[in-house]
Design a protein around this motif. Sequence first.
Motif, PDB file in Angstrom:
ATOM      1  N   GLY A  23       0.740  -1.417  -0.003  1.00 13.43           N
ATOM      2  CA  GLY A  23      -0.038   0.037   0.251  1.00 13.43           C
ATOM      3  C   GLY A  23       0.733   1.517   0.101  1.00 13.43           C
ATOM      4  O   GLY A  23       0.565   2.085  -0.668  1.00 13.43           O
ATOM      5  N   MET A  24       1.950   1.389   0.826  1.00 17.87           N
ATOM      6  CA  MET A  24       2.570   2.485   0.709  1.00 17.87           C
ATOM      7  C   MET A  24       3.338   2.911  -0.172  1.00 17.87           C
ATOM      8  O   MET A  24       3.833   3.781  -0.876  1.00 17.87           O
ATOM      9  N   ARG A  25       3.916   1.530  -1.246  1.00 19.82           N
ATOM     10  CA  ARG A  25       4.549   1.441  -2.573  1.00 19.82           C
ATOM     11  C   ARG A  25       3.575   2.101  -3.373  1.00 19.82           C
ATOM     12  O   ARG A  25       3.803   3.023  -4.234  1.00 19.82           O
ATOM     13  N   ALA A  26       2.318   1.492  -3.337  1.00 20.67           N
ATOM     14  CA  ALA A  26       1.326   2.347  -4.452  1.00 20.67           C
ATOM     15  C   ALA A  26       0.729   3.392  -4.333  1.00 20.67           C
ATOM     16  O   ALA A  26       0.881   4.153  -5.302  1.00 20.67           O
ATOM     17  N   VAL A  27       0.636   4.083  -3.141  1.00 27.25           N
ATOM     18  CA  VAL A  27       0.280   5.344  -2.540  1.00 27.25           C
ATOM     19  C   VAL A  27       1.304   6.535  -2.748  1.00 27.25           C
ATOM     20  O   VAL A  27       1.136   7.459  -3.161  1.00 27.25           O
ATOM     21  N   PHE A  28       2.552   6.122  -2.164  1.00 32.77           N
ATOM     22  CA  PHE A  28       3.502   6.908  -2.022  1.00 32.77           C
ATOM     23  C   PHE A  28       4.724   6.774  -2.667  1.00 32.77           C
ATOM     24  O   PHE A  28       5.618   7.628  -2.816  1.00 32.77           O
ATOM     25  N   GLY A  29       4.795   5.538  -3.436  1.00 33.79           N
ATOM     26  CA  GLY A  29       6.100   5.129  -3.900  1.00 33.79           C
ATOM     27  C   GLY A  29       7.234   4.946  -2.641  1.00 33.79           C
ATOM     28  O   GLY A  29       8.563   5.099  -2.932  1.00 33.79           O
ATOM     29  N   ALA A  30       6.828   4.787  -1.482  1.00 35.45           N
ATOM     30  CA  ALA A  30       7.934   4.675  -0.587  1.00 35.45           C
ATOM     31  C   ALA A  30       8.248   3.315   0.076  1.00 35.45           C
ATOM     32  O   ALA A  30       7.286   2.553  -0.273  1.00 35.45           O
ATOM     33  N   GLU A  31       9.347   3.196   0.469  1.00 34.99           N
ATOM     34  CA  GLU A  31       9.909   1.896   0.909  1.00 34.99           C
ATOM     35  C   GLU A  31      10.287   2.343   2.497  1.00 34.99           C
ATOM     36  O   GLU A  31      10.670   3.496   2.776  1.00 34.99           O
ATOM     37  N   PRO A  32      10.117   1.231   3.203  1.00 33.89           N
ATOM     38  CA  PRO A  32      10.470   1.397   4.774  1.00 33.89           C
ATOM     39  C   PRO A  32      11.973   1.530   4.944  1.00 33.89           C
ATOM     40  O   PRO A  32      12.917   0.976   4.115  1.00 33.89           O
ATOM     41  N   HIS A  33      12.384   2.287   5.969  1.00 32.65           N
ATOM     42  CA  HIS A  33      13.870   2.488   6.327  1.00 32.65           C
ATOM     43  C   HIS A  33      14.089   1.305   7.289  1.00 32.65           C
ATOM     44  O   HIS A  33      15.111   0.871   7.446  1.00 32.65           O
TER      45      HIS A  33
END
Length: 152
Positions: A23-33
């Motif tokens: 969900g974070m990838r799809a919505v924000f293009g973000a990866e966890p640190h």
Amino acid sequence: MNGPGKLDQVGIVVRDLDAAAEGMRAVFGAEPHTRVENTYRRTRYRGREIDASVGVMLYDVGGCELEFLAPRTTGNIWSDHLESTGEGLHHIRFAVDDHAAVREDLLARGVEPYQEGESMRGGGVRYAYYDTLAQLGFLIETLNPGGDRVSD
């Protein structure tokens, strides 16, 4: 809370960290640190000592940490949330200098600790969740990042 400290985290309880990451990838293009499995040993939950395991995934979003939590054991603050509310907003966290002062202030306001213990960071860093569900619909967490002036 008189001067609660700096808001530094929003916590969300989920059943599946992989789905949250998608969900974070799809919505924000973000990866966890950070993505880890934590077991909090000898933590206080509703006045008794327990071990509590939880999967944790962290993101930096505009200078505030977004924390996804997936409980691995039952009978703790995260599994309670899933059972009673389902997935969603769990807590907001404030960085505080003095746990004892915050605790006293909240107790004077009728707000009880829900779960508290030593942070996985070590070095005297402690966390505490306070039961503000009836008043706010979510919990307040405090963390003393410097590890100073802690008390139980």
